[in-house]
Write an enzyme that holds these catalytic residues in place. Structure first.
Site, PDB file in Angstrom:
ATOM      1  N   ASN A   1     100.571  24.813  15.183  1.00  0.00           N
ATOM      2  CA  ASN A   1     100.008  23.632  15.844  1.00  0.00           C
ATOM      3  C   ASN A   1      98.936  24.138  16.796  1.00  0.00           C
ATOM      4  OD1 ASN A   1      99.456  21.229  17.075  1.00  0.00           O
ATOM      5  ND2 ASN A   1     101.263  21.237  18.392  1.00  0.00           N
ATOM      6  N   GLY A   2      97.726  23.638  16.655  1.00  0.00           N
ATOM      7  CA  GLY A   2      96.650  24.073  17.551  1.00  0.00           C
ATOM      8  C   GLY A   2      95.463  24.557  16.738  1.00  0.00           C
TER       9      GLY A   2
ATOM     10  N   TRP B   1      98.310  17.139  11.486  1.00  0.00           N
ATOM     11  CA  TRP B   1      97.182  16.307  11.898  1.00  0.00           C
ATOM     12  C   TRP B   1      95.977  17.221  11.725  1.00  0.00           C
ATOM     13  CZ3 TRP B   1      93.057  16.197  15.240  1.00  0.00           C
ATOM     14  CH2 TRP B   1      92.453  14.953  15.437  1.00  0.00           C
TER      15      TRP B   1
ATOM     16  N   GLU C   1      92.406  -1.522  28.811  1.00  0.00           N
ATOM     17  CA  GLU C   1      93.672  -1.153  28.151  1.00  0.00           C
ATOM     18  C   GLU C   1      93.973  -2.119  27.008  1.00  0.00           C
ATOM     19  OE1 GLU C   1      95.441   1.318  28.007  1.00  0.00           O
ATOM     20  OE2 GLU C   1      97.347   0.625  27.174  1.00  0.00           O
TER      21      GLU C   1
ATOM     22  N   LYS D   1      94.562  -1.027  23.076  1.00  0.00           N
ATOM     23  CA  LYS D   1      95.766  -1.401  22.309  1.00  0.00           C
ATOM     24  C   LYS D   1      95.383  -2.051  20.985  1.00  0.00           C
ATOM     25  CE  LYS D   1      98.474   0.575  23.855  1.00  0.00           C
ATOM     26  NZ  LYS D   1      97.721   1.432  24.653  1.00  0.00           N
TER      27      LYS D   1
ATOM     28  N   GLU E   1      93.371   0.450  18.496  1.00  0.00           N
ATOM     29  CA  GLU E   1      94.023   1.671  17.983  1.00  0.00           C
ATOM     30  C   GLU E   1      95.176   1.361  17.043  1.00  0.00           C
ATOM     31  OE1 GLU E   1      95.956   4.254  20.789  1.00  0.00           O
ATOM     32  OE2 GLU E   1      96.568   2.608  22.064  1.00  0.00           O
TER      33      GLU E   1
ATOM     34  N   CYS F   1     100.103  18.640  15.695  1.00  0.00           N
ATOM     35  CA  CYS F   1     101.037  18.661  14.565  1.00  0.00           C
ATOM     36  C   CYS F   1     102.456  18.704  15.112  1.00  0.00           C
ATOM     37  CB  CYS F   1     100.777  19.889  13.722  1.00  0.00           C
ATOM     38  SG  CYS F   1      99.081  19.995  13.142  1.00  0.00           S
TER      39      CYS F   1
ATOM     40  N   HIS G   1      74.728  -8.410  31.423  1.00  0.00           N
ATOM     41  CA  HIS G   1      73.905  -7.187  31.366  1.00  0.00           C
ATOM     42  C   HIS G   1      73.828  -6.654  29.954  1.00  0.00           C
ATOM     43  CE1 HIS G   1      73.452  -6.947  35.715  1.00  0.00           C
ATOM     44  NE2 HIS G   1      74.717  -7.329  35.796  1.00  0.00           N
TER      45      HIS G   1
ATOM     46  N   ARG H   1     103.637  12.835  15.750  1.00  0.00           N
ATOM     47  CA  ARG H   1     102.693  13.833  16.261  1.00  0.00           C
ATOM     48  C   ARG H   1     101.572  14.116  15.267  1.00  0.00           C
ATOM     49  NH1 ARG H   1     104.236  16.684  20.435  1.00  0.00           N
ATOM     50  NH2 ARG H   1     102.839  18.349  19.807  1.00  0.00           N
TER      51      ARG H   1
ATOM     52  N   LYS I   1     100.468  11.353  18.812  1.00  0.00           N
ATOM     53  CA  LYS I   1     101.047  10.946  20.094  1.00  0.00           C
ATOM     54  C   LYS I   1     100.478  11.722  21.274  1.00  0.00           C
ATOM     55  CE  LYS I   1     103.643   8.662  22.849  1.00  0.00           C
ATOM     56  NZ  LYS I   1     103.226   7.274  23.181  1.00  0.00           N
TER      57      LYS I   1
HETATM   58  C1  AGP Z   1      97.314   5.100  24.277  1.00  0.00           C
HETATM   59  O1  AGP Z   1      97.918   4.029  23.544  1.00  0.00           O
HETATM   60  C2  AGP Z   1      97.101   6.313  23.424  1.00  0.00           C
HETATM   61  N1  AGP Z   1      98.291   6.730  22.796  1.00  0.00           N
HETATM   62  C3  AGP Z   1      96.365   7.415  24.156  1.00  0.00           C
HETATM   63  O2  AGP Z   1      95.174   6.888  24.706  1.00  0.00           O
HETATM   64  C4  AGP Z   1      97.135   8.105  25.297  1.00  0.00           C
HETATM   65  O3  AGP Z   1      97.302   7.226  26.387  1.00  0.00           O
HETATM   66  C5  AGP Z   1      96.314   9.320  25.765  1.00  0.00           C
HETATM   67  O4  AGP Z   1      96.182  10.204  24.669  1.00  0.00           O
HETATM   68  C6  AGP Z   1      96.943  10.052  26.962  1.00  0.00           C
HETATM   69  O5  AGP Z   1      98.192  10.559  26.577  1.00  0.00           O
HETATM   70  P1  AGP Z   1      99.129  11.195  27.735  1.00  0.00           P
HETATM   71  O6  AGP Z   1      99.494  10.078  28.684  1.00  0.00           O
HETATM   72  O7  AGP Z   1     100.307  11.759  27.015  1.00  0.00           O
HETATM   73  O8  AGP Z   1      98.302  12.246  28.433  1.00  0.00           O
END
Ligand code: AGP
Length: 592
Positions: A101-102, A75, A470, A474, A477, A2, A493, A27, A587
């Site tokens: 937060n948490g 969140w 990767e 992208k 997500e 959050c 496979h 966040r 984030k």
């Molecule tokens: C990637 O686009 C995502 N936002 C997510 O996978 C991110 O890379 C992951 O949560 C790791 O975050 P960090 O680099 O802040 O540890």
């Protein structure tokens, strides 16, 4: 994950909290709320589900009067996305307001105890026990600060808490595992999950450490240790980037802005503190085992690094997901070096991995983007990504910055620092072309073709295998299209069973593995697949859509991902998704 913010000073709090919440929305953005207090009259609370701007249109946050305030973007972890579950939460006596937060892991037993002592609860959240536990402690004759300390000490789990008491002009806060930082103003003070929330008001910050309890009023900030209640000193830092960097500028979304910034951020990432770089390189050479630990995109960067270190340095490194790291603790010794890679420096699985490493006496170094983050402060040595604030939930410029720093480390270990730095700095020219308007216009044609697809596959071999992972992350997500990345060698496979007429497959090719990966592409094409080739030259027989990317050998992963970052962004926009705040994501993943 959050976002929390507090303000106390001489100005109206509502506009400051409101703007701060909008800067924190990346966040978490299920719901939001504010509580404002003028020091004498009752506390006003407004909260609801939805984005901050939308809630403001309904509830008029800015009409709230008072110069003390707290605000929260949620969140959801415990309890659904509802108005009742939104923060702030209030105690039964209507005098104590809390945002959090948490996770309070032992909240069930605390909830039972409070109910047995006559407290009533209205939400499904763990957070609601916090103001009521503070009230319960105050009923024992303690003042607000001591009651808050004794309440927070009873929590298990990671959290950051802000609390206000109607009878007093102060904000108290505590941190245990979730990010929190103080902004020091002139006759006013701020506290938030992240610096952009108050950066336009002050560049003077004090990082809050785990087990700190903080008391803010308009002119003072005092730190205490939660365990023994003793006052502690925390240094003042000055931030070297400005709020403009945390704004969209002329872009519609942070995502495209940050993709475009890679023209300079790759160069900035290559511009490392040479002394620290060489020290970490030496530690890697001396170590009895090296582990790279990360999550998500950062993990893909580390996986790429494992190929680079093998090719350039012959140095064996292990790459482990943060959430899986504890399974390898028996490999850890005091001679082991653990390198944690995290843009936010707050990813709880990485922080836990660092704790495991410490318990085994291993050295911990890190690659981070956020100065003063938990990981930054808990590392023996840290290399900074120098990418500036990354507001979009997706990692783009920080991903290529991680690749850059890891490549530079490999070159340094191999005694090729100057060569590596020059090769990396040269990339800006290629990135400029890959992010130019005409390239984006060309990629939009592909986005139009793919926007209604249900599945997209990405394949690569060698260095292009982590790139394919990767790329899939992208796409999925931000556009919510199912995307799966896999090694070309794995095609037969199993995954080839999924190829149907028109199934799109993005193929990452390079001189190094062209023969094998083109063979894989032909196998997919033979079964109806639609081949999107990323290569330095067009294969007319195989590629249905061609994306030209120069071949730069070992540094291909840094540039080959860029067209897919742009394509992902375009798919999101075409599908009406919010590129900066994708559903269900945040984030930094600060809860397990
Ligand atoms: C990637 O686009 C995502 N936002 C997510 O996978 C991110 O890379 C992951 O949560 C790791 O975050 P960090 O680099 O802040 O540890």
């Amino acid at each position: 994950m959050c976002g929390i913010i507090g303000y106390i000073g001489k100005r109206q709090a509502a506009p400051i909290i409101f703007d701060g919440l909008k800067r924190l929305e990346y966040r978490g953005y299920d719901s939001a709320g504010m509580a404002i207090f003028d020091g004498s009259n009752g506390v006003q609370i407004k909260k609801d589900i939805g984005l901050v701007d939308d809630i403001n249109k309904r509830l008029n946050f800015l009409s709230m009067q008072g110069n003390i305030g707290i605000g929260h973007t949620r969140w959801a972890t415990h309890g659904g996305v509802t108005q009742t579950n939104a923060h702030p939460h209030i105690s039964n006596n209507k005098k104590i307001l809390v945002i959090h937060n948490g996770i309070v892991e032992n909240y069930q037993e605390l909830l039972t105890m409070l109910k047995e002592n006559g407290f009533t609860f209205y939400s499904e959240t763990d957070t609601e026990i916090i103001p009521n536990l503070i009230e319960f402690e105050m009923r024992k004759g303690k003042d607000f600060e001591h009651a808050a300390i004794d309440a927070i000490k009873q929590f298990d789990g990671y959290c950051a808490v802000l609390a206000m008491f109607e009878g007093e002009r102060k904000i108290v806060a505590a941190r245990n595992g979730s990010p929190l930082v103080v902004g020091v103003g002139n006759g006013e003070n701020f506290i938030a999950s992240d610096i952009p929330a108050f950066l336009e008001h002050t560049k003077n910050v004090i990082y809050i450490h785990d087990s700190d309890f903080v008391v803010l009023d308009s002119n003072r900030v005092k730190f205490f240790n939660l365990e023994d209640g003793k006052e502690v000193g925390r240094p003042l830092h000055s931030i070297d980037w400005d709020i403009e960097q945390a704004k969209k500028g002329n872009f519609d979304h942070f995502m495209m802005k940050e993709i475009s910034e890679q023209v300079q951020t790759v160069k900035s990432a290559a511009n490392q503190d040479k002394e620290i770089l060489f020290e970490i390189a030496d530690e890697m050479k001396k170590a009895k085992g090296v582990f790279l630990v990360a999550c998500g995109s950062s993990y893909h960067a580390c996986l790429t690094a494992s190929y680079l270190f093998s090719k350039i340095t012959k140095l064996h490194i292990n790459v482990v997901l943060g959430s899986e790291f504890s399974n390898y603790e028996n490999f850890l010794t005091p001679g082991t070096l653990v390198i944690a890679v995290s843009q936010s420096g707050e990813t709880i699985d990485v922080l836990d991995a660092v704790k495991t490493a410490r318990q085994k006496g291993s050295k911990v170094m890190s690659l981070v983007n956020v100065v003063g983050s938990s990981l930054h402060r808990n590392s023996d040595r840290a290399l900074m990504l120098n990418a500036g604030p990354e507001i979009c939930v997706l990692s783009t410029k920080t991903y290529t910055a991680q690749l850059t720093v890891l490549a530079l480390l490999a070159y340094t270990i191999a005694g090729k620092y100057d060569e590596g730095k020059k090769n990396l700095e040269y990339l800006w020219n290629i990135i400029y072309n890959l992010t130019a308007a005409n390239t984006r216009k060309y990629l939009m044609k592909l986005a139009e073709e793919l926007k209604d697809k249900n599945h997209i596959f990405t394949i690569g071999r060698g260095l292009q295998f982590p790139t394919s992972l990767e790329a899939a992350l992208k796409i999925k997500e931000v556009s919510y299209i199912h995307a799966e990345g896999f090694s070309g060698g794995e095609l037969k496979h199993g995954t080839i069973a999924l190829i149907e007429q028109g199934t799109p497959c993005i193929v990452f090719s390079s001189k190094e593995n062209e023969k094998e990966i083109i063979s894989n592409a032909m196998e997919i094409k033979a079964r109806g697949g639609y081949i999107i080739g990323i290569d330095s030259k067009k294969n007319k027989d195989v590629f249905d859509f061609f994306i030209k990317v120069p071949d730069v050998g070992d540094l291909n992963p840094i540039i080959q991902i860029i067209p897919i970052q742009i394509l992902s962004y375009q798919l999101a926009v075409l599908r009406g998704c919010d590129p900066d705040k994708p559903r269900n994501l945040a984030k930094s993943v600060t809860v397990k």
